[in-house]
Structures are given as C-alpha cells and as structure tokens.
Motif scaffolding. Sequence first.
Motif, PDB file in Angstrom:
ATOM      1  N   THR A 214       0.816  -1.225   0.000  1.00  0.00           N
ATOM      2  CA  THR A 214       0.000   0.000   0.000  1.00  0.00           C
ATOM      3  C   THR A 214       0.845   1.268   0.000  1.00  0.00           C
ATOM      4  OG1 THR A 214      -0.188   0.007   2.412  1.00  0.00           O
ATOM      5  CG2 THR A 214      -1.979  -1.051   1.179  1.00  0.00           C
ATOM      6  N   HIS A 215       2.006   1.226   0.668  1.00  0.00           N
ATOM      7  CA  HIS A 215       2.810   2.454   0.750  1.00  0.00           C
ATOM      8  C   HIS A 215       4.305   2.134   0.834  1.00  0.00           C
ATOM      9  CE1 HIS A 215       1.921   1.230   4.846  1.00  0.00           C
ATOM     10  NE2 HIS A 215       2.616   2.194   5.408  1.00  0.00           N
ATOM     11  N   SER A 216       4.880   1.756  -0.326  1.00  0.00           N
ATOM     12  CA  SER A 216       6.314   1.446  -0.410  1.00  0.00           C
ATOM     13  C   SER A 216       6.871   1.954  -1.729  1.00  0.00           C
ATOM     14  CB  SER A 216       6.543  -0.064  -0.342  1.00  0.00           C
ATOM     15  OG  SER A 216       6.164  -0.581   0.920  1.00  0.00           O
ATOM     16  N   ASN A 217       8.121   2.374  -1.710  1.00  0.00           N
ATOM     17  CA  ASN A 217       8.776   2.869  -2.931  1.00  0.00           C
ATOM     18  C   ASN A 217       9.843   1.888  -3.415  1.00  0.00           C
ATOM     19  OD1 ASN A 217       7.131   5.091  -2.731  1.00  0.00           O
ATOM     20  ND2 ASN A 217       8.699   6.411  -1.822  1.00  0.00           N
ATOM     21  N   ALA A 218      10.643   2.340  -4.372  1.00  0.00           N
ATOM     22  CA  ALA A 218      11.659   1.472  -4.986  1.00  0.00           C
ATOM     23  C   ALA A 218      13.015   1.644  -4.297  1.00  0.00           C
ATOM     24  CB  ALA A 218      11.782   1.807  -6.468  1.00  0.00           C
ATOM     25  N   HIS A 222      15.853   4.789  -3.880  1.00  0.00           N
ATOM     26  CA  HIS A 222      16.318   5.247  -2.567  1.00  0.00           C
ATOM     27  C   HIS A 222      16.475   4.061  -1.617  1.00  0.00           C
ATOM     28  CE1 HIS A 222      17.046   7.588   0.952  1.00  0.00           C
ATOM     29  NE2 HIS A 222      15.990   7.096   1.564  1.00  0.00           N
ATOM     30  N   MET A 223      17.700   3.865  -1.124  1.00  0.00           N
ATOM     31  CA  MET A 223      17.987   2.737  -0.252  1.00  0.00           C
ATOM     32  C   MET A 223      17.305   2.918   1.107  1.00  0.00           C
ATOM     33  SD  MET A 223      19.298  -0.095   0.369  1.00  0.00           S
ATOM     34  CE  MET A 223      19.329  -0.989   1.923  1.00  0.00           C
ATOM     35  N   ASN A 224      16.320   2.083   1.344  1.00  0.00           N
ATOM     36  CA  ASN A 224      15.634   2.059   2.638  1.00  0.00           C
ATOM     37  C   ASN A 224      14.941   0.702   2.683  1.00  0.00           C
ATOM     38  OD1 ASN A 224      13.458   2.365   4.638  1.00  0.00           O
ATOM     39  ND2 ASN A 224      14.008   4.530   4.639  1.00  0.00           N
ATOM     40  N   TYR A 225      15.055  -0.001   3.786  1.00  0.00           N
ATOM     41  CA  TYR A 225      14.457  -1.339   3.845  1.00  0.00           C
ATOM     42  C   TYR A 225      12.932  -1.308   3.819  1.00  0.00           C
ATOM     43  CZ  TYR A 225      19.060  -3.314   4.401  1.00  0.00           C
ATOM     44  OH  TYR A 225      20.358  -3.695   4.159  1.00  0.00           O
ATOM     45  N   ARG A 226      12.333  -0.123   3.958  1.00  0.00           N
ATOM     46  CA  ARG A 226      10.886   0.017   3.777  1.00  0.00           C
ATOM     47  C   ARG A 226      10.515  -0.042   2.288  1.00  0.00           C
ATOM     48  NH1 ARG A 226       7.134   0.290   3.764  1.00  0.00           N
ATOM     49  NH2 ARG A 226       5.866   2.080   4.328  1.00  0.00           N
ATOM     50  N   ASN A 227      11.504   0.136   1.441  1.00  0.00           N
ATOM     51  CA  ASN A 227      11.251   0.121  -0.010  1.00  0.00           C
ATOM     52  C   ASN A 227      11.535  -1.259  -0.598  1.00  0.00           C
ATOM     53  OD1 ASN A 227      10.475   2.791   0.040  1.00  0.00           O
ATOM     54  ND2 ASN A 227      12.531   3.565  -0.414  1.00  0.00           N
ATOM     55  N   LEU A 228      10.973  -1.521  -1.786  1.00  0.00           N
ATOM     56  CA  LEU A 228      11.099  -2.844  -2.394  1.00  0.00           C
ATOM     57  C   LEU A 228      12.259  -2.908  -3.389  1.00  0.00           C
ATOM     58  CD1 LEU A 228       7.337  -3.692  -3.165  1.00  0.00           C
ATOM     59  CD2 LEU A 228       8.614  -4.052  -1.055  1.00  0.00           C
ATOM     60  N   GLY A 253      13.343   9.640  -0.053  1.00  0.00           N
ATOM     61  CA  GLY A 253      14.764   9.965  -0.185  1.00  0.00           C
ATOM     62  C   GLY A 253      14.959  11.345  -0.791  1.00  0.00           C
ATOM     63  N   ALA A 254      13.979  12.214  -0.567  1.00  0.00           N
ATOM     64  CA  ALA A 254      14.055  13.556  -1.149  1.00  0.00           C
ATOM     65  C   ALA A 254      14.972  14.438  -0.306  1.00  0.00           C
ATOM     66  CB  ALA A 254      12.662  14.162  -1.209  1.00  0.00           C
ATOM     67  N   ASP A 255      15.668  15.344  -0.975  1.00  0.00           N
ATOM     68  CA  ASP A 255      16.466  16.354  -0.285  1.00  0.00           C
ATOM     69  C   ASP A 255      15.492  17.339   0.364  1.00  0.00           C
ATOM     70  OD1 ASP A 255      17.867  18.705   0.331  1.00  0.00           O
ATOM     71  OD2 ASP A 255      19.359  18.323  -1.248  1.00  0.00           O
ATOM     72  N   PRO A 256      15.597  17.540   1.687  1.00  0.00           N
ATOM     73  CA  PRO A 256      14.623  18.413   2.354  1.00  0.00           C
ATOM     74  C   PRO A 256      14.634  19.858   1.857  1.00  0.00           C
ATOM     75  CG  PRO A 256      16.361  17.718   3.876  1.00  0.00           C
ATOM     76  CD  PRO A 256      16.542  16.946   2.624  1.00  0.00           C
ATOM     77  N   ILE A 261       8.862  16.505  -5.598  1.00  0.00           N
ATOM     78  CA  ILE A 261       8.015  15.882  -6.632  1.00  0.00           C
ATOM     79  C   ILE A 261       8.836  15.114  -7.685  1.00  0.00           C
ATOM     80  CG2 ILE A 261       6.244  16.297  -8.421  1.00  0.00           C
ATOM     81  CD1 ILE A 261       5.171  16.736  -5.593  1.00  0.00           C
ATOM     82  N   PRO A 262       9.938  15.688  -8.223  1.00  0.00           N
ATOM     83  CA  PRO A 262      10.710  14.925  -9.212  1.00  0.00           C
ATOM     84  C   PRO A 262      11.218  13.582  -8.663  1.00  0.00           C
ATOM     85  CG  PRO A 262      11.337  17.228  -9.298  1.00  0.00           C
ATOM     86  CD  PRO A 262      10.448  17.071  -8.104  1.00  0.00           C
ATOM     87  N   LYS A 263      11.638  13.576  -7.396  1.00  0.00           N
ATOM     88  CA  LYS A 263      12.139  12.313  -6.818  1.00  0.00           C
ATOM     89  C   LYS A 263      10.995  11.305  -6.678  1.00  0.00           C
ATOM     90  CE  LYS A 263      15.497   9.990  -4.723  1.00  0.00           C
ATOM     91  NZ  LYS A 263      16.934  10.025  -4.670  1.00  0.00           N
ATOM     92  N   MET A 264       9.817  11.790  -6.306  1.00  0.00           N
ATOM     93  CA  MET A 264       8.670  10.875  -6.226  1.00  0.00           C
ATOM     94  C   MET A 264       8.385  10.278  -7.605  1.00  0.00           C
ATOM     95  SD  MET A 264       6.211  12.949  -3.601  1.00  0.00           S
ATOM     96  CE  MET A 264       4.977  11.682  -3.425  1.00  0.00           C
ATOM     97  N   CYS A 265       8.480  11.114  -8.628  1.00  0.00           N
ATOM     98  CA  CYS A 265       8.247  10.618  -9.988  1.00  0.00           C
ATOM     99  C   CYS A 265       9.346   9.659 -10.439  1.00  0.00           C
ATOM    100  CB  CYS A 265       8.095  11.790 -10.957  1.00  0.00           C
ATOM    101  SG  CYS A 265       6.583  12.724 -10.663  1.00  0.00           S
ATOM    102  N   ASP A 266      10.565   9.843  -9.921  1.00  0.00           N
ATOM    103  CA  ASP A 266      11.642   8.878 -10.234  1.00  0.00           C
ATOM    104  C   ASP A 266      11.253   7.476  -9.754  1.00  0.00           C
ATOM    105  OD1 ASP A 266      13.099  10.996 -11.223  1.00  0.00           O
ATOM    106  OD2 ASP A 266      14.480  11.116  -9.516  1.00  0.00           O
TER     107      ASP A 266
END
Length: 347
Positions: A214-218, A222-228, A253-256, A261-266
């Motif tokens: 439901t709520h996981s990225n790639a 972005h390296m995070n164990y919450r992502n697939l 993994g966006a720069d604060p 938005i571009p990173k989300m689209c990546d």
Amino acid sequence: MARKNDEYWQQALKLHRENPVVDAHLDLAAEIHMRYQIGEREVIKKHYLDNFKAGGLNIVVSSVFVNTKDLPDKGLKQAMNQISALLCDLESVRDEVMFIKNQKDLDAVIARDKIGIILYMEGLDPIGMDKDLLWGFRELGVRGASLTWSRRNYLAEGCCNASELKDIKGGLSELGRETVKLMEKLSLFVDISHLNDEGYGELMDMVTAPVIATHSNARSVHMNYRNLTDEQIIKLAGHGGIMGLNAYESIVGADPYEDPIPKMCDHLEHVIQLVGDSHAGYGFDLCDSYYMAAPRLTFDGKRGDCLLNHKEMAEIAAEMLRRGHSEESIKKIIGGNFIAYFRKMLP
Ligand SMILES: [Zn+2]
C-alpha cells in the motif's frame, strides 16, 4: 509554486477531476480516534474533506494503526476505538463520504463521484495470537491487513522503521502462515508494506491472490528497507499486485531543501520501467496531521510529508505529463490500477 500555472498542471487537475483517484494508505482511523480523545469531533470535515475534494480524491484506504506504547495489552481495544471513531465521524459527512464494504459500494462511490473509505489493519498486533478474531473484524468492515508494522509480532518480523537502516532477519511464524491462509479464505487483501525481506519472500511463495504494497517505494531509487528491491517489485507485479507511492520524506529519499516531486516521480518511473504502468498507484501515508494531533506523544516539530495535503497530489501527475507519460498511463496510476484491484478483491 510557479509551475502550477503551466499547461501540465491544468491537464493534471482535469485528469484528477474526471477520473477515479485513490490514496491506498492514510492513518485516518487512528488520527480520528486520537483527536476524539482530546475532545475534537467532525475530524474528516475539519481536517480532510476540502483537500480530498480539491484533489479529486475518490478512495482512501484507512489503516487501523496501533502505537507500540499500547501493545500488547491495549491493542484490541485501540483497534475497536479507532474503527468506532471512524464510523462515528463518517456520520457527520454522510452526504459526501461513505464506507466501502463491497463492490457495490465501490461502484456507487465512483458513479456518484463521492469519497469512499476502505478499512484495513496496518499490522495484526491487535489480534495477538488469536487469528479467528479476523472473522469479527471482517464483520466490522475490515477488508485487508498487513501481518506486521515495522515491529516483530506473533505473525511475522517487520522491516525497520522508515528512519532506520537495518536489514532485519527472520520470516513468518507458523501462526503467520495460518493467518495468511485464513485471510485468503475470508477474502481479505494482504498488504506487504513494512514486512521484512525474508517474510516477503515466504509470503509470496504461499499466496494465491494478488497482494499489494500500500505504501512502499523502490529501493534502487532510494535505499531504505521500507522500499522494495527490483526483484520484489517484479514478483509483486507477476502476481498482479500494485505498489502505492509513499510520500514520506525518508522513504522518498528527497532532499529536504529541494522540491520532492521529481524524486517521487523517479520512483514511479522506475516501477513503470521495470513492470509497466499497471502496477503503480498512490499510497501517500501523509503523517503530519496525525503527528500534530498528538504533539506531546510524537510530534517533534519536524514535518515528514512531501505533499502538504491531498490537494497537492496533482503535482505528481503534472510532472509525469511533463516527462512525456500519456494520459492513459497516468489515469491508471492516479487510481485506475487500485480501483481494478479492489473491484477484484472486495466481496
Ligand atoms: Zn506505514
């Protein structure tokens, strides 16, 4: 922002208004209950409804999420409190928002352009070791669950929290496997977000119905164990599953200091390149409002959401159009894919 005035923003808004839009993860029931405890009422109306409408949102998948401080003793009561608070709050917006229990409700929401809530449990900690409680939760309107949130429970081992970077070992327990079988028997959808890698592999080897994240990225974006991982995404898609794009900063993994938005689209583009556009959707997990509902409990003054609210969602579609993605593809991502999934899974 200046880009809101361009043709893509207008085109994206139109797509949002004219097509079903789904957010597959929001801790809505938990927030409503928390706000009820401090004396608030009409939480959806006050904090969400205008932005839901402005963003053209049709379906929200609300989790029941129990804080670690309430486990194990108060888990079941918390779950009941949250479901009750959600049902109570829906009364105050009954002309505009409805609870979705079956395919007929789903079709009614889309046909009448209303907002529908699908209920699921983020982590089955509230059932403890008693899987048969799922029969009761199903009667209350629960339509899916993840075995675990990021922590270990009787059923499975979670991955780490979004803010951590830990490869946690250990898979499903025997009870966890039995619970998955019961979930399939009861037609409850399975969410694999927050499950660790071993558990994910074991679960995918045994499920027969498609599962979702439901709520996981790639993870390769972005390296995070919450992502697939790519392999996990390919497996999910191979089973007919869908991934909801998470908007939480540390998962994106966006720069604060930069536009996220571009990173989300990546992340979205990576999923599309790997498995096509039929397996991507939204599951933003907007948490700021939830955190602010309990400032003394969790809010440390730092916001974590890459989207301010649901009104901002169309920024993503606008950026995808700008990158050359077709309207047909974007319609699937903003809601078409999850609608098709829920139409298949709901009773
Ligand atoms: Zn979560």
